[in-house]
Design an enzyme around this catalytic site. Structure first.
Site, PDB file in Angstrom:
ATOM      1  CB  SER A  64     -50.320   2.131  36.215  1.00  0.00           C
ATOM      2  OG  SER A  64     -50.562   3.701  36.032  1.00  0.00           O
ATOM      3  CE  LYS A 202     -46.663   0.858  38.507  1.00  0.00           C
ATOM      4  NZ  LYS A 202     -47.814   1.240  39.172  1.00  0.00           N
ATOM      5  CB  THR A 203     -51.049  -1.501  41.298  1.00  0.00           C
ATOM      6  OG1 THR A 203     -50.477  -0.110  41.663  1.00  0.00           O
ATOM      7  CG2 THR A 203     -50.876  -2.064  42.548  1.00  0.00           C
ATOM      8  N   GLY A 204     -52.465  -1.276  38.585  1.00  0.00           N
ATOM      9  CA  GLY A 204     -52.668  -0.418  37.514  1.00  0.00           C
ATOM     10  C   GLY A 204     -54.318  -0.440  37.912  1.00  0.00           C
TER      11      GLY A 204
END
Length: 264
Positions: A64, A202-204
């Site tokens: 993501s 932003k995480t993923g």
């Protein structure tokens, strides 16, 4: 002739001053039981700081974190009209409750709603991705995994060093996107502000298909009056190598380095 020599020496000295430097630091205390890598670029001092630099060069799925670039592409192509561009939920029940309703670009980015970004990707189409990703220089730019899957544990891969380089170019506005769309994405990436300092990220998360995380990312920036910092953290192993865990590790490192929150 002496003036020419002096000019040459000044030019050479200036280039020496602007050369990037790099260093390593042990962040094993912050990573704990997790394996992984951390890369940070200090723009004001043109200095790289890395934990496990060899791992910072290894590419893996972005998951993501690709939503940063995907949002830019959706805006630039006109597929999304702005941060409030909405799409209706089709009634499919997802295990992540915030996904189970209508979404906007801003909201879907915040809760990392996969179905929303897959819908945008379908509207963008593979042909446009094939043209844009190489221009951006995003990882291996491989979209052969399919228009709704290529960034999700599939063909597209990117390294922590490349994530940081992408973020540097995003903030410098040297990517092939309008200032307006860059401003929109930087806005929806903003997680916190402290005075004049902005913390963006932003995480993923990659999983095993059974709700267990196998890899976690957290990428982002700290923009302060004294300069900008760009970072990427990637983790595996441990109890829960998710994006949320990667964020917690990153925040601990940034605090240790007195980058964020700001220290007097």
């Amino acid at each position: 002739m002496p003036v020419l020599i002096l000019h040459l020496l000044v030019s050479l000295f200036g280039c020496a001053l602007c050369a990037e430097t790099a260093g390593e630091r042990d962040f094993s205390a912050e990573f704990g039981s997790y394996s992984g890598a951390f890369a940070l670029y200090d723009a004001a001092h043109q200095h790289w700081l890395r934990y496990h630099p060899e791992q910072c060069r290894i590419r893996t799925t972005p998951c993501s974190t690709f939503k940063v670039l995907n949002s830019l592409i959706a805006l630039e192509t006109g597929v999304a009209s702005g941060p409030d561009f909405g799409l209706p939920w089709d009634g499919t029940h997802y295990p992540i409750e915030p996904w189970n309703h209508d979404q906007t670009l801003r909201g879907a980015f915040s809760v990392s709603c996969v179905w929303y970004f897959q819908a945008l990707a379908t509207r963008i189409g593979l042909e446009r991705y094939r043209k844009i990703l190489p221009k951006v220089g995003y990882g291996n730019a491989d979209v052969t995994g399919g228009v709704t899957q290529f960034w999700l544990q599939s063909s597209l891969t990117i390294s922590p060093d490349e994530q940081v380089d992408f973020l540097r170019r995003l903030h410098a506005r040297t990517l092939p996107f309008s200032d307006r769309n860059v401003d929109t994405v930087l806005d929806i990436m903003t997680l916190a502000r402290d005075g004049q300092t902005a913390f963006r990220g932003k995480t993923g998360t990659a999983g095993d298909g059974k709700d267990a995380a196998t890899l976690g990312w957290f990428i982002g920036s700290v923009s302060a009056p004294t300069g900008d910092y760009f970072f990427a953290t990637r983790i595996t192993g441990g109890e829960n190598p998710s994006g949320r865990t990667a964020r917690k590790i990153t925040e601990s490192i940034l605090s240790t380095l007195k980058i964020f929150p700001p220290h007097e």
